[in-house]
Design an enzyme around this catalytic site. Structure first.
Site, PDB file in Angstrom:
ATOM      1  N   ARG A  60     -20.626  29.632 -14.148  1.00 55.08           N
ATOM      2  CA  ARG A  60     -20.778  29.587 -12.684  1.00 55.08           C
ATOM      3  C   ARG A  60     -21.523  28.335 -12.259  1.00 55.08           C
ATOM      4  O   ARG A  60     -21.345  27.834 -11.150  1.00 55.08           O
ATOM      5  CB  ARG A  60     -21.477  30.855 -12.171  1.00 55.08           C
ATOM      6  CG  ARG A  60     -21.784  30.816 -10.677  1.00 55.08           C
ATOM      7  CD  ARG A  60     -21.884  32.181  -9.997  1.00 55.08           C
ATOM      8  NE  ARG A  60     -22.592  33.176 -10.768  1.00 55.08           N
ATOM      9  CZ  ARG A  60     -23.919  33.209 -10.981  1.00 55.08           C
ATOM     10  NH1 ARG A  60     -24.698  32.272 -10.468  1.00 55.08           N
ATOM     11  NH2 ARG A  60     -24.465  34.164 -11.703  1.00 55.08           N
ATOM     12  N   TYR A 113      -9.448  21.034  10.883  1.00 54.78           N
ATOM     13  CA  TYR A 113      -8.574  21.986  10.192  1.00 54.78           C
ATOM     14  C   TYR A 113      -8.816  23.401  10.742  1.00 54.78           C
ATOM     15  O   TYR A 113      -9.954  23.760  11.057  1.00 54.78           O
ATOM     16  CB  TYR A 113      -8.898  21.922   8.696  1.00 54.78           C
ATOM     17  CG  TYR A 113      -8.120  22.878   7.851  1.00 54.78           C
ATOM     18  CD1 TYR A 113      -6.764  22.689   7.611  1.00 54.78           C
ATOM     19  CD2 TYR A 113      -8.750  23.973   7.272  1.00 54.78           C
ATOM     20  CE1 TYR A 113      -6.062  23.572   6.829  1.00 54.78           C
ATOM     21  CE2 TYR A 113      -8.046  24.861   6.482  1.00 54.78           C
ATOM     22  CZ  TYR A 113      -6.692  24.659   6.266  1.00 54.78           C
ATOM     23  OH  TYR A 113      -5.997  25.533   5.490  1.00 54.78           O
ATOM     24  N   ASP A 185     -14.525  15.269   6.468  1.00 54.00           N
ATOM     25  CA  ASP A 185     -13.419  15.826   5.687  1.00 54.00           C
ATOM     26  C   ASP A 185     -12.388  14.710   5.518  1.00 54.00           C
ATOM     27  O   ASP A 185     -11.764  14.277   6.482  1.00 54.00           O
ATOM     28  CB  ASP A 185     -12.824  17.034   6.438  1.00 54.00           C
ATOM     29  CG  ASP A 185     -11.673  17.707   5.679  1.00 54.00           C
ATOM     30  OD1 ASP A 185     -10.996  17.026   4.883  1.00 54.00           O
ATOM     31  OD2 ASP A 185     -11.444  18.905   5.913  1.00 54.00           O
ATOM     32  N   LYS A 210      -4.783  19.567  -1.914  1.00 51.93           N
ATOM     33  CA  LYS A 210      -3.762  18.777  -1.237  1.00 51.93           C
ATOM     34  C   LYS A 210      -3.457  17.512  -2.038  1.00 51.93           C
ATOM     35  O   LYS A 210      -2.947  17.603  -3.135  1.00 51.93           O
ATOM     36  CB  LYS A 210      -4.232  18.463   0.190  1.00 51.93           C
ATOM     37  CG  LYS A 210      -4.755  19.686   0.952  1.00 51.93           C
ATOM     38  CD  LYS A 210      -3.693  20.696   1.274  1.00 51.93           C
ATOM     39  CE  LYS A 210      -4.245  21.986   1.866  1.00 51.93           C
ATOM     40  NZ  LYS A 210      -5.161  21.825   2.983  1.00 51.93           N
TER      41      LYS A 210
HETATM   42  C1  LIG Z   1      -6.166  22.527   3.485  1.00 51.03           C
HETATM   43  C2  LIG Z   1      -7.311  21.865   4.152  1.00 51.03           C
HETATM   44  C3  LIG Z   1      -8.598  22.422   4.066  1.00 51.03           C
HETATM   45  C4  LIG Z   1      -8.873  23.704   3.328  1.00 51.03           C
HETATM   46  O1  LIG Z   1      -8.637  23.589   1.969  1.00 51.03           O
HETATM   47  P1  LIG Z   1      -8.262  24.838   1.008  1.00 51.03           P
HETATM   48  O2  LIG Z   1      -8.241  24.220  -0.330  1.00 51.03           O
HETATM   49  O3  LIG Z   1      -6.951  25.379   1.470  1.00 51.03           O
HETATM   50  O4  LIG Z   1      -9.346  25.847   1.185  1.00 51.03           O
HETATM   51  C5  LIG Z   1      -9.623  21.743   4.683  1.00 51.03           C
HETATM   52  N1  LIG Z   1      -9.412  20.611   5.379  1.00 51.03           N
HETATM   53  C6  LIG Z   1      -8.196  20.060   5.498  1.00 51.03           C
HETATM   54  C7  LIG Z   1      -8.018  18.806   6.272  1.00 51.03           C
HETATM   55  C8  LIG Z   1      -7.101  20.668   4.894  1.00 51.03           C
HETATM   56  O5  LIG Z   1      -5.875  20.125   5.026  1.00 51.03           O
END
Ligand SMILES: *Cc1c(COP(=O)(O)O)cnc(C)c1O
Length: 399
Positions: A60, A113, A185, A210
């Site tokens: 963890r 998001y 982000d 992504k």
């Molecule tokens: C998909 C996404 C998230 C969330 O990510 P997960 O891995 O699905 O939890 C956050 N910010 C952006 C810009 C995203 O495209």
């Protein structure tokens, strides 16, 4: 031995975090499926447990495969520290929770998001944390709200799905004046196109699910930045438990080796596709930061190396046209993810903003005819031919 990685991002994507040979001299990072790590020597065990000696204690907290993943992202973002999470949302929620307390104030934008937006509108207010969401393109409003007092400035650029751009450096400067932490982000841009730490951000967050992983086969998240801040986030995560799985870390690591190649192709193709679509009769609007028609094209040019693999477009005729159009595409998954080697499409109402009501989407300026298009690594000419064919099924004139 950590190699001297002043090399280009393409080289870092291949080598960073992987310069040591682990078990049996394997050239590839092994997937270490072990919940705990054993020690004969009680004193050595203790030294590792208190952080005096390098090593692993319990899955963890840390794991060698997971650490290699963190090291690679860290190198690509030019950061001094990184810690990882089970998903992008875990990275975002844990990073916010590490620093926020009742009475604090967050300034952000309306176009984050969908999941992040829910944290701001549903969960943080419950903890008596005030969140001000500004119009994404309105730099003056964001500056004014920061000046009123702000503990965290939270940005995302480009945004999902309408690829709006915020001037990160300008906003970070405003945040510094009031002593706020700046989170960015960077999922859409990727470290290949944009490094928010260089623009004044304190922490950069990715959904590794992504573009970083790039193959839509593993979930993960990561946050990079100053070691003192990342250490606090790591501590929150090790206790609260949203740990990245070693198998997922391995898949993400493997995907990241081709990050630079994939992003180069995806950006080039996105530009060609955006230019093709903006002249098409069935299209109402194209959203891509690389187009001169994008309202913040100049800011994008200043802070990004390329304009990214994400674009969106609104079909004339709204949702009915989307229903005609989407099933006709041959080279695109109709799905909720993005940033994969395959092209992925979807309307905002079933993807980024599924959590919102139609009224909320309207207020965010997201037309119901909007299609988000995550460009894959296919030949762009095949993608354009595919779009051409699918668009011929949209009967706008009759509507
Ligand atoms: C998909 C996404 C998230 C969330 O990510 P997960 O891995 O699905 O939890 C956050 N910010 C952006 C810009 C995203 O495209």
């Amino acid at each position: 031995m950590e190699k001297n990685l002043n090399e280009s991002l393409a080289t870092k994507a291949v080598w960073a975090g992987e310069s040591e040979y682990l078990a049996h001299g394997a050239t590839q990072v092994p997937v270490v499926h072990s919940v705990s790590f054993g020690y004969f020597d009680v004193d050595e065990w203790y030294d590792v447990a208190i952080g005096k000696k390098e090593g692993h204690i319990y899955g963890r907290n840390t794991n060698p495969t997971v650490q290699a993943f963190e090291d690679k992202v860290k190198a690509l973002e030019g950061a001094k520290a990184a810690t990882s999470f089970s998903t992008g949302m875990a990275a975002i929620s844990n990073s916010l929770a590490t620093f926020l307390k009742p009475g604090d104030r967050v300034v952000s934008i309306k176009d984050t998001y969908g999941g992040t937006n829910k944290i701001f509108t549903e969960f943080l207010p419950r903890l008596n944390i005030n969140v001000m969401l500004c119009d994404t393109g309105d730099h003056v409003q964001i500056e004014e709200e920061i000046a009123k007092g702000c503990d965290i400035l939270y940005l995302e650029s480009p945004t999902n799905p309408t690829v709006k751009i915020t001037d990160i450096q300008r906003m970070a400067n405003a945040a510094k004046e009031v002593g706020a932490l700046v989170f960015v982000d960077n999922t859409f841009a990727t470290p290949i196109n944009q490094n928010p730490l260089e623009l004044g951000a304190d922490l950069v967050i990715h959904s590794a699910t992504k573009f970083l992983g790039g193959h839509a086969d593993a979930l993960g998240g990561v946050v990079c930045g100053d070691p003192a801040l990342v250490e606090k986030i790591y501590h929150y995560r090790e206790i609260n438990g949203a740990t990245l799985d070693p198998m997922a870390a391995y898949l993400l690591l493997r995907g990241m080796k081709t990050l630079d190649l994939r992003i180069e192709r995806q950006c080039e193709s996105a530009m060609k596709i955006a230019q093709y679509l903006q002249d098409h009769d069935a299209i109402e609007a194209v959203y891509y930061p690389g187009l001169k028609s994008h309202p913040n094209h100049d800011i994008a040019k200043k802070q990004m190396r390329r304009f990214g693999g994400m674009l969106s477009f609104a079909l004339k005729g709204g949702l009915d046209s989307v229903r005609d159009f989407l099933p006709q595409l041959q080279f695109a998954h109709r799905a909720a993810n993005l940033g994969a080697v395959e092209t992925v499409v979807g309307p905002a109402r079933t993807t980024s903003h599924v959590e919102c009501t139609p009224e909320e989407r309207k207020a965010l300026g997201i037309p119901e005819g909007l299609v988000r298009y995550s460009v894959g690594i296919e030949d762009p000419n095949d993608l354009i031919a595919d779009l051409e064919k699918a668009l011929s099924h949209v009967t706008v004139t009759s509507r």
